[in-house]
Motif scaffolding. Structure first.
Motif, mmCIF file in Angstrom:
data_model
loop_
_atom_site.group_PDB
_atom_site.id
_atom_site.type_symbol
_atom_site.label_atom_id
_atom_site.label_comp_id
_atom_site.label_asym_id
_atom_site.label_seq_id
_atom_site.Cartn_x
_atom_site.Cartn_y
_atom_site.Cartn_z
ATOM 1 N N SER A 23 90.060 2.797 -6.651
ATOM 2 C CA SER A 23 91.229 3.677 -6.594
ATOM 3 C C SER A 23 92.254 3.298 -7.664
ATOM 4 O O SER A 23 92.889 4.171 -8.274
ATOM 5 C CB SER A 23 91.874 3.615 -5.203
ATOM 6 O OG SER A 23 91.005 4.104 -4.208
ATOM 7 N N LEU A 24 92.406 1.990 -7.909
ATOM 8 C CA LEU A 24 93.355 1.541 -8.926
ATOM 9 C C LEU A 24 92.912 1.993 -10.315
ATOM 10 O O LEU A 24 93.744 2.426 -11.128
ATOM 11 C CB LEU A 24 93.486 0.017 -8.881
ATOM 12 C CG LEU A 24 94.428 -0.603 -9.924
ATOM 13 C CD1 LEU A 24 95.849 -0.063 -9.765
ATOM 14 C CD2 LEU A 24 94.420 -2.127 -9.814
ATOM 15 N N VAL A 25 91.608 1.902 -10.596
ATOM 16 C CA VAL A 25 91.089 2.375 -11.889
ATOM 17 C C VAL A 25 91.424 3.850 -12.079
ATOM 18 O O VAL A 25 91.868 4.271 -13.157
ATOM 19 C CB VAL A 25 89.564 2.147 -11.974
ATOM 20 C CG1 VAL A 25 88.963 2.953 -13.122
ATOM 21 C CG2 VAL A 25 89.259 0.665 -12.150
ATOM 22 N N GLU A 26 91.224 4.647 -11.030
ATOM 23 C CA GLU A 26 91.516 6.079 -11.121
ATOM 24 C C GLU A 26 93.003 6.321 -11.365
ATOM 25 O O GLU A 26 93.384 7.164 -12.184
ATOM 26 C CB GLU A 26 91.062 6.775 -9.839
ATOM 27 C CG GLU A 26 89.545 6.776 -9.656
ATOM 28 C CD GLU A 26 89.132 7.320 -8.307
ATOM 29 O OE1 GLU A 26 90.021 7.588 -7.465
ATOM 30 O OE2 GLU A 26 87.912 7.482 -8.078
ATOM 31 N N ALA A 27 93.856 5.578 -10.655
ATOM 32 C CA ALA A 27 95.305 5.758 -10.809
ATOM 33 C C ALA A 27 95.763 5.336 -12.200
ATOM 34 O O ALA A 27 96.609 6.002 -12.819
ATOM 35 C CB ALA A 27 96.052 4.957 -9.738
ATOM 36 N N VAL A 37 86.737 -3.280 -16.903
ATOM 37 C CA VAL A 37 86.507 -4.090 -15.712
ATOM 38 C C VAL A 37 85.489 -5.168 -16.041
ATOM 39 O O VAL A 37 84.375 -4.864 -16.490
ATOM 40 C CB VAL A 37 86.000 -3.241 -14.525
ATOM 41 C CG1 VAL A 37 85.789 -4.131 -13.293
ATOM 42 C CG2 VAL A 37 86.978 -2.116 -14.202
ATOM 43 N N LEU A 38 85.864 -6.422 -15.833
ATOM 44 C CA LEU A 38 84.956 -7.555 -15.991
ATOM 45 C C LEU A 38 84.552 -8.002 -14.601
ATOM 46 O O LEU A 38 85.378 -8.528 -13.844
ATOM 47 C CB LEU A 38 85.636 -8.701 -16.746
ATOM 48 C CG LEU A 38 86.246 -8.352 -18.111
ATOM 49 C CD1 LEU A 38 86.850 -9.598 -18.760
ATOM 50 C CD2 LEU A 38 85.227 -7.704 -19.031
ATOM 51 N N SER A 53 85.770 5.783 -14.130
ATOM 52 C CA SER A 53 86.515 6.123 -15.344
ATOM 53 C C SER A 53 87.022 4.865 -16.029
ATOM 54 O O SER A 53 88.215 4.720 -16.316
ATOM 55 C CB SER A 53 87.682 7.050 -14.992
ATOM 56 O OG SER A 53 88.532 6.427 -14.026
ATOM 57 N N ALA A 54 86.108 3.925 -16.264
ATOM 58 C CA ALA A 54 86.457 2.675 -16.933
ATOM 59 C C ALA A 54 85.204 2.116 -17.592
ATOM 60 O O ALA A 54 84.085 2.455 -17.215
ATOM 61 C CB ALA A 54 87.021 1.666 -15.931
ATOM 62 N N ARG A 55 85.400 1.240 -18.558
ATOM 63 C CA ARG A 55 84.274 0.517 -19.145
ATOM 64 C C ARG A 55 84.031 -0.717 -18.284
ATOM 65 O O ARG A 55 84.907 -1.584 -18.167
ATOM 66 C CB ARG A 55 84.581 0.107 -20.581
ATOM 67 C CG ARG A 55 84.799 1.288 -21.527
ATOM 68 C CD ARG A 55 84.785 0.832 -22.978
ATOM 69 N NE ARG A 55 85.716 -0.265 -23.221
ATOM 70 C CZ ARG A 55 85.824 -0.913 -24.380
ATOM 71 N NH1 ARG A 55 85.044 -0.579 -25.391
ATOM 72 N NH2 ARG A 55 86.711 -1.879 -24.535
ATOM 73 N N ALA A 368 97.260 3.030 -4.574
ATOM 74 C CA ALA A 368 96.842 2.711 -5.942
ATOM 75 C C ALA A 368 97.859 3.234 -6.949
ATOM 76 O O ALA A 368 98.112 2.590 -7.978
ATOM 77 C CB ALA A 368 95.462 3.311 -6.214
ATOM 78 N N GLY A 369 98.451 4.381 -6.655
ATOM 79 C CA GLY A 369 99.484 4.927 -7.531
ATOM 80 C C GLY A 369 100.680 4.006 -7.628
ATOM 81 O O GLY A 369 101.232 3.795 -8.722
#
Length: 383
Positions: A23-27, A37-38, A53-55, A368-369
């Motif tokens: 959810s945080l990645v999306e926000a 993201v590692l 929506s992240a590498r 997350a927002g």
């Protein structure tokens, strides 16, 4: 913004942290950030990763017999490589790090060398949790030292509750803290949707560690099933108390009506919860971890299923005052009495009302927002 998240657990691996970080990645993405993201390579039992929506960069790690990154050797198999992964990662504006504190320790070192700020996402206090398990005092002291180091070096700390924020300030008085709350994915956990072929009337879904004290929940379930020959139960999850719970159930007179399943994907957990008449949540008091909130409660409510909770405040008051189910002190007999009222129909709760409460108070999207806003402000302040 170029934000890099460092976490030993991430989607599609089941877990509250996975859902929270997804959810945080999306926000962050909606705020215009580029997110990396590692994390770890998921266990073979987990399906293909969902679209993120992240590498996402994954690293193979040691796992325990249950397939989890849990234990100091397992943590080190992620944390030491994570130090070098952060050190040589592409350009970044800030890091976000998840517990355990060992990860925070190595990220602080790498962040200092990179001259980059990091934000510590305090979902709980690990040194308090270690103390609650009866771990040796030197272990608890070591974890607390690492946790203080990780918290005090953070440019900002995001806490999931006021109680966690208070503990953060006690460990790191100079820390800047933002409370965002706990969250549940209300798009995934819903009252409507598929159900298991053989659902259970009562479910326990999630971790059963020492501080959860799930034995009281199982004893209550056995009592209710003994008095109601038609009722069934399912315990779904993992944790240090899991083997003992299985042994207790197998020795009971209702063993054939209590199923035990390993942790399932969130989509499957939602199926079990929405099909149940009640879910169980417990928290063992007096271990220095009374402030914790079992997030399985929110998943149940979002699925429209009332919760039967046994444990200390503030959760007990939250459940009772908001009409979210039944709540008692940490006592198997008291819990069994309340749980029986849910199963035999003497107490009924409207599924839509339960869901509405979660959407208004613990929506993962809203939480997350808030976290994304705190991260963005931290980056701007650092600039």
């Amino acid at each position: 913004m170029r934000i890099t998240i460092v976490s030993r657990i991430f989607a599609p691996e089941p877990g509250a942290a996975s859902l929270r970080l997804k959810s945080l990645v999306e926000a962050l993405g909606q705020a215009g950030a580029r997110v990396d993201v590692l994390t770890t390579a998921p266990p073979k039992t987990v399906g293909a990763p969902a679209d993120i929506s992240a590498r996402v960069s994954r690293w193979p790690v040691l796992r325990d017999k249950s397939g989890y990154v849990r234990g100091y050797l397992q943590y080190m198999s992620f944390d030491i490589p994570a130090f070098f992964r952060v050190l040589f990662h592409t350009k970044l504006d800030a890091l976000v790090v998840e517990p355990p504190p060992t990860t925070g320790f190595f990220v602080r070192l790498a962040a200092a060398l990179r001259r980059a700020p990091y934000i510590y996402f305090a979902a709980d206090i690990w040194s308090d949790a270690a103390g609650s398990t009866g771990a040796a005092s030197w272990i608890v002291s070591g974890v607390r030292t690492l946790e203080k180091f990780a918290l005090s070096g953070a440019a900002h700390v995001i806490a999931v509750s006021d109680a966690v924020a208070d503990r953060v300030k006690a460990l790191a008085p100079s820390a800047a803290v933002t409370v965002v709350g706990h969250g549940v994915d209300t798009r995934l956990f819903t009252p409507n949707g598929e159900v298991p072929p053989e659902p259970a009337d009562i479910v326990y879904v999630g971790t059963a560690s020492e501080w959860h004290g799930a034995r009281v929940g199982l004893e209550a379930v056995i009592s209710v099933l003994s008095a109601n020959p038609q009722a069934t139960a399912a315990f779904i999850g993992q944790g240090s108390e899991w083997p003992e719970l299985r042994r207790i159930a197998e020795r009971s007179s209702v063993a054939s009506r209590v199923r035990f399943l390993s942790t399932v994907p969130p989509e499957e957990a939602a199926m079990w919860l929405r099909a149940a008449r009640a879910s169980i949540a417990t928290l063992k008091p007096g271990l220095g971890y009374d402030f914790a909130v079992p997030t399985k409660i929110y998943s149940s409510l979002a699925s429209g299923t009332p919760v039967a909770y046994a444990g200390p405040d503030p959760v007990r008051t939250m459940v009772s005052e908001n009409g979210l189910g039944v709540a008692t002190e940490y006592n198997a007999s008291l819990l069994a009495e309340q749980l029986a009222q849910l199963i035999d129909g003497r107490r009924e709760f409207d599924s839509e009302s339960l869901r509405a409460w979660t959407q208004d108070n613990v929506s993962a999207t809203a939480i997350a927002g808030r976290a994304a806003v705190a991260i963005a402000e931290c980056v701007r302040h650092d600039d």
